[in-house]
Design a protein around this motif. Sequence first.
Motif, mmCIF file in Angstrom:
data_model
loop_
_atom_site.group_PDB
_atom_site.id
_atom_site.type_symbol
_atom_site.label_atom_id
_atom_site.label_comp_id
_atom_site.label_asym_id
_atom_site.label_seq_id
_atom_site.Cartn_x
_atom_site.Cartn_y
_atom_site.Cartn_z
ATOM 1 N N THR A 166 0.826 -1.202 0.000
ATOM 2 C CA THR A 166 0.000 0.000 0.000
ATOM 3 C C THR A 166 0.865 1.260 0.000
ATOM 4 N N ARG A 167 0.222 2.372 -0.248
ATOM 5 C CA ARG A 167 0.902 3.676 -0.219
ATOM 6 C C ARG A 167 1.477 3.931 1.175
ATOM 7 N N LEU A 168 0.755 3.539 2.213
ATOM 8 C CA LEU A 168 1.234 3.728 3.576
ATOM 9 C C LEU A 168 2.444 2.829 3.860
ATOM 10 N N GLY A 169 2.443 1.612 3.308
ATOM 11 C CA GLY A 169 3.597 0.723 3.450
ATOM 12 C C GLY A 169 4.821 1.284 2.749
ATOM 13 N N MET A 170 4.613 1.821 1.538
ATOM 14 C CA MET A 170 5.723 2.461 0.824
ATOM 15 C C MET A 170 6.237 3.656 1.623
ATOM 16 N N ALA A 171 5.324 4.429 2.205
ATOM 17 C CA ALA A 171 5.717 5.597 2.991
ATOM 18 C C ALA A 171 6.560 5.180 4.193
ATOM 19 N N GLN A 172 6.218 4.075 4.829
ATOM 20 C CA GLN A 172 7.019 3.594 5.957
ATOM 21 C C GLN A 172 8.456 3.324 5.529
ATOM 22 N N ILE A 173 8.623 2.659 4.401
ATOM 23 C CA ILE A 173 9.956 2.319 3.899
ATOM 24 C C ILE A 173 10.716 3.589 3.494
ATOM 25 N N VAL A 174 10.090 4.404 2.661
ATOM 26 C CA VAL A 174 10.746 5.579 2.095
ATOM 27 C C VAL A 174 11.095 6.601 3.178
ATOM 28 N N CYS A 175 10.155 6.886 4.067
ATOM 29 C CA CYS A 175 10.409 7.900 5.098
ATOM 30 C C CYS A 175 11.456 7.428 6.108
ATOM 31 N N THR A 176 11.467 6.133 6.410
ATOM 32 C CA THR A 176 12.509 5.603 7.296
ATOM 33 C C THR A 176 13.876 5.748 6.633
ATOM 34 N N ALA A 177 13.970 5.414 5.345
ATOM 35 C CA ALA A 177 15.250 5.507 4.634
ATOM 36 C C ALA A 177 15.693 6.954 4.459
ATOM 37 N N GLN A 178 14.763 7.857 4.191
ATOM 38 C CA GLN A 178 15.145 9.237 3.900
ATOM 39 C C GLN A 178 15.454 10.056 5.153
ATOM 40 N N GLN A 179 15.488 9.427 6.306
ATOM 41 C CA GLN A 179 16.025 10.129 7.469
ATOM 42 C C GLN A 179 17.499 10.411 7.261
ATOM 43 N N ASP A 180 18.139 9.618 6.399
ATOM 44 C CA ASP A 180 19.502 9.900 5.963
ATOM 45 C C ASP A 180 19.383 10.848 4.770
ATOM 46 N N ALA A 181 19.783 12.081 4.940
ATOM 47 C CA ALA A 181 19.583 13.133 3.946
ATOM 48 C C ALA A 181 20.330 12.894 2.629
ATOM 49 N N ALA A 182 21.216 11.929 2.588
ATOM 50 C CA ALA A 182 21.952 11.659 1.351
ATOM 51 C C ALA A 182 21.063 11.037 0.283
ATOM 52 N N TYR A 183 19.913 10.511 0.670
ATOM 53 C CA TYR A 183 19.052 9.820 -0.289
ATOM 54 C C TYR A 183 17.931 10.724 -0.755
ATOM 55 N N GLU A 184 18.043 11.128 -2.022
ATOM 56 C CA GLU A 184 17.046 12.004 -2.625
ATOM 57 C C GLU A 184 15.804 11.217 -3.022
ATOM 58 N N ARG A 240 9.863 -6.886 -9.633
ATOM 59 C CA ARG A 240 8.980 -5.818 -10.088
ATOM 60 C C ARG A 240 9.271 -4.537 -9.295
ATOM 61 N N SER A 241 9.395 -3.444 -10.019
ATOM 62 C CA SER A 241 9.628 -2.160 -9.352
ATOM 63 C C SER A 241 8.311 -1.612 -8.828
ATOM 64 N N GLU A 242 8.349 -1.122 -7.593
ATOM 65 C CA GLU A 242 7.187 -0.458 -6.998
ATOM 66 C C GLU A 242 7.315 1.049 -7.153
ATOM 67 N N GLY A 243 8.287 1.486 -7.935
ATOM 68 C CA GLY A 243 8.462 2.901 -8.225
ATOM 69 C C GLY A 243 9.532 3.565 -7.387
ATOM 70 N N GLN A 244 9.831 4.830 -7.762
ATOM 71 C CA GLN A 244 10.767 5.668 -7.024
ATOM 72 C C GLN A 244 9.954 6.743 -6.326
ATOM 73 N N HIS A 245 10.256 6.969 -5.051
ATOM 74 C CA HIS A 245 9.425 7.865 -4.261
ATOM 75 C C HIS A 245 10.262 8.748 -3.353
ATOM 76 N N THR A 246 9.625 9.814 -2.862
ATOM 77 C CA THR A 246 10.168 10.624 -1.776
ATOM 78 C C THR A 246 9.160 10.591 -0.640
ATOM 79 N N CYS A 247 9.643 10.838 0.548
ATOM 80 C CA CYS A 247 8.766 10.820 1.722
ATOM 81 C C CYS A 247 7.667 11.870 1.594
ATOM 82 N N GLY A 248 8.034 13.051 1.105
ATOM 83 C CA GLY A 248 7.057 14.131 0.979
ATOM 84 C C GLY A 248 5.878 13.804 0.094
ATOM 85 N N GLU A 249 6.104 13.064 -0.981
ATOM 86 C CA GLU A 249 5.005 12.742 -1.900
ATOM 87 C C GLU A 249 4.093 11.649 -1.335
#
Length: 168
Positions: free
Chosen positions: A125-143, A157-166
Amino acid sequence: MTAVRILAFALLLALTACGISPTDVQDRGNAPTIKIPPPSKTIFLIRNGKLALEAADVENDTVASLLGALFAASSQPLDGGRDTALRGFTYLGIKDSLNPVQRDEVQLPRTSTLTVYIRGDGTLTRLGMAQIVCTAQQDAAYEMVKIVRENVNRPSRSEGQHTCGELK
């Protein structure tokens, strides 16, 4: 000639004497330093249907260990109104797209895409992706964070490229 000698002596005196008497080395305290705050040891879980930062029990602050803790939390019962959208998914690893700095390369702020590899059936889900992306992007090196689902007996299969903000 005496005028030349007097002028030479005055010039020599001016060059060697600046009016400050020499002193020994004096200790004036510690060298100036800065203190960097410790890195975050938090993960994103769900509380009341929204992302919530929660403390993670990890040995270090690397993205790999934080994601490991995120998926470990998804395999156990959570209390205090906390939940996760990652049940049934397994964390496999990460790959950083950033190439190492070359010896003569100019040092600039660097960002990269982090690829997170997972396995699992069902819908991410979008919320599951947000958990992964936002946890990873606590390291500011990852755009950007790319999520790839590895499948047994099927192509990944790719689930896409995301940012925490989106995803928030």
